[in-house]
Design an enzyme around this catalytic site. Structure first.
Site: not given
Lengths: 403, 296
Positions: A202, A326
């Protein structure tokens, strides 16, 4: 293709339309099991054989039997490392780097718990390895060296061909995780000393769920999955025929597009980078700018945070990724940025733009226009920023408690 | 990408009260750069009425850190500082229609900035006792430090006990390997080995030695102690039944049906277990009805 500008091709790529067309018949009329003797199986068997040759050709492998189809890059990595340990039970050491993909790092951490010694090679501020230090670690105790060809975050290339020669001269197996390099750089494995190589479909416009382990003929091997005779008993499990055919086609297309990657994709990347650097202050390119993948550009924007940048880019239809803590839900910024000793205030603001041959120069220009106002908007919110520049001595002026 | 509520997105894209307040007389700086979040809160407090006239934030952080900062300033503007100190992390998260578990620390940061700013206004020194570790249990947002401390404080030995005390591992169970690793590490500190076949509940602690009546009174006292915390979040708890090591309670007000109710129960359980010095399990009152229906 959907609306929006996709610059996250190191995460995954669009399956090429030609690849989709090639694989579709293998869901319906060509559904046979390639192991079966009858005509239903035989046709699929031939298609798998052809795909194996297409992969062989892209990798420059000497024999097509050196290509083992797996389910993904992670499986290939695990197979390679665990095989080397099982085949050489007296060797209890592994050499790898601090900046590998989690597919290798997490496995190595687990192996440490099981009693193996893992040597993690450090990198300098540009993400380069200390080759003499590596050479000193090679010994009869080392079962395998596993070093990535190209770093997924910064695009920095490691001298794996040279390192493989060193390993061979010391009698040590050498594996490279090349999922980011295959299709973007010319590779000719038969002229190298690389024993094993992982690739992932991929990342080069084939579907997810298909990978390859290249295994040099004669290298001692122990399978991860035992069962059927598929892949000559080296990877049991009925072949994922449609995806294998797709990967073959994608490899053929990548080989044809190699020059385009080196020239036009690289030109788009360079234009993007220069365009952003020319307009935005207090940002810099991470990694080894002179020795990296032609499609990758990683820019650290100081004093702002990456997830916030990505959310604002996403609002404008632009897809990229970040090494900030984050974005992953972890507490630390990317291990690659930390290994390069990038300061926290910049590491959290690192953004990776990764292009493909399906991008256009017009898209690049639109991104160059979009980035400066986003950076400005977030810097207005930042306690490290004041007016047109960072506050004086930012690390002292704003030193929050419990840092 | 994160599952951010529309309110979080709205406050991120259009933050309220961004920037430093002019003529601020209270400043609070908190955060952790290594985890990528830092916040400066500036307030303008009326010295006579102690009302927060204006509030502004500057944040180095992700989408939810910016949204939480924005929400905090909106909540506290116009409040008296004593009332503002009553604003909880959950209030900030609720204001934003919830935050993903990995992002709850962003709301914690907002509350701490407020405490730091008030301390600064009053000329006191604010000290933070909050240490944060890597998130282990994603279902209930329990981090490594919390689990380690609880294991040490209570001499826990099994994953089941960790779940009973902290709630960690009580959901999807994917983190059990991680909890076993923490147990292995902490037990090794005292030269012990983690035994995966150990039976939960066999804690080597003296039994309380109380009569049934004394024990029930003690349980009520302990519940009284934590009641103010719940009431601050507009909730409450009621003791329903005590059956050996099982203590049944009813969650009331905002606590009833709150998505954090399970975590709250875990906290109550920990407080009761510590106070009684014995292993107990706190269960919701509905569980009592269910068990009765099953005949036992």
């Amino acid at each position: 293709m959907t609306d929006g500008i996709y610059l996250d091709n190191n995460a995954t790529t669009m399956v090429a339309p030609e690849v989709v067309a090639e694989m579709l018949p293998f869901f319906s009329e060509q559904f046979g099991n390639p192991s079966s003797l009858h005509q239903f199986g035989d046709k699929v068997g031939r298609a798998v054989k052809r795909a194996r040759r297409q992969v062989q050709s892209l990798l420059g492998a000497e024999h097509d039997s050196e290509i083992i189809f797996t389910s993904c890059g992670t499986e290939s990595d695990s197979t390679a490392i665990l095989s080397a340990l099982r085949a050489q039970p007296d060797r209890k050491e592994i050499i790898t780097t601090l900046v590998e993909h989690p597919a290798v790092l997490t496995l190595c951490e687990q192996l440490e718990k099981e009693g193996y010694t893992v040597h993690y090679l450090e990198v300098d501020k540009k993400g380069r390895l200390d080759i003499p230090a590596y050479y000193k670690l090679l010994s009869d105790n080392v079962a395998i060296v596993s070093v990535m060809w190209a770093n997924n975050e910064s695009g920095t290339l490691f001298p794996v061909e040279e390192m493989a020669e060193m390993a061979r001269s010391a009698g040590v197996m050498f594996h490279t995780d090349a999922v980011q390099a295959v299709g973007k750089l010319p590779i000719d494995l038969k002229s190298t000393a690389i024993d094993m190589l992982s690739l992932s479909g991929h990342k080069l416009h084939a579907p997810k769920g298909i990978g390859v382990l290249y295994l040099r003929r004669g290298v001692r091997f122990r399978p991860l999955l035992r069962g059927g005779h598929q892949e000559r008993g080296r990877r049991a499990g009925t072949e994922n025929a449609a995806s294998i055919v797709a990967l073959g086609k994608a490899c053929e297309m990548a080989r044809e597009a190699m020059d385009y990657e080196k020239t036009f994709v690289k030109a788009m990347r360079d234009r993007l980078e220069q365009g952003i650097l020319a307009q935005v202050g207090h940002c810099f390119v991470t990694g080894d700018a002179n020795n990296r993948l032609p499609n990758t550009c990683n820019i650290a924007f100081e004093y702002i945070e990456g997830e916030a940048i990505l959310l604002l880019l996403n609002k404008m239809g632009i897809a990229a990724s970040s090494g900030s803590a984050c974005t992953s839900g972890s507490l630390e910024p990317s291990h690659v940025m930390r290994a390069m000793d990038i300061p926290f205030t910049a590491a959290h603001g690192s953004v990776r733009f990764s292009l493909s041959r399906y991008n256009t120069m017009e898209e690049v220009e639109r991104v160059i226009e979009a980035v400066p106002p986003i950076v400005e908007q977030l810097r207005k919110l930042s306690p490290y920023w004041s007016g047109d520049g960072p506050v004086e001595e930012p690390e002292k002026a704003f030193a929050p408690s419990y840092a | 990408m994160w599952d951010y509520s529309e309110k979080v997105q709205e406050h991120f894209f259009n933050p309220r009260n961004a920037g430093a307040v002019d003529k601020a007389n209270a400043v609070g700086d908190v955060g952790s750069l290594s985890c990528g979040d830092a916040l400066r809160l500036t307030l303008k407090v009326d010295p006579d009425s102690e009302v927060i006239l204006d509030a502004g934030f500057q944040t180095f952080g992700c989408g939810s850190a910016i949204a939480s900062s924005s929400a905090l300033t909106e909540i506290i503007k116009g409040m008296k500082i004593d009332d503002a100190l009553g604003v909880s992390n959950q209030d900030i998260a609720d204001f934003l229609d919830g935050l993903p578990p990995e992002k709850m620390h962003c709301s914690v940061m907002g509350r701490e900035a407020l405490q730091a700013a008030v301390a600064n206004y009053r000329g006191e020194e604010w000290k933070d006792d909050h240490e944060e570790g890597a998130l282990v249990c994603k279902c209930f947002a329990i981090d490594e430090v919390m689990i380690e401390d609880t294991v040490r404080a209570n001499g826990l030995r099994t994953v089941e006990e960790v779940t009973n005390y902290t709630k960690a591992g009580g959901g999807c169970s994917a983190c059990h390997e991680g909890i076993e690793e923490i147990l292995t590490r902490v037990l090794a500190e005292s030269g012990e080995r983690f035994d995966p076949n150990a039976v939960a509940g066999e804690i080597k602690k003296p039994k309380s030695g109380l009569t049934n009546l004394q024990r029930m009174k003690r349980i009520e006292e302990l519940l009284e102690e934590i009641r103010p915390n719940l009431q601050r979040d507009h909730g409450d708890v009621e003791l329903v039944e005590v059956d050996g090591k099982y203590i049944y309670v009813k969650m009331i007000g905002a606590c009833a049906g709150c998505q954090m109710a399970a975590t709250t129960l875990g906290g109550i359980q920990q407080h009761l277990a510590e106070g009684l010095g014995e292993f107990i399990q706190v269960l919701p009152a509905e569980e009592l009805a269910r068990r009765a229906a099953m005949g036992g």
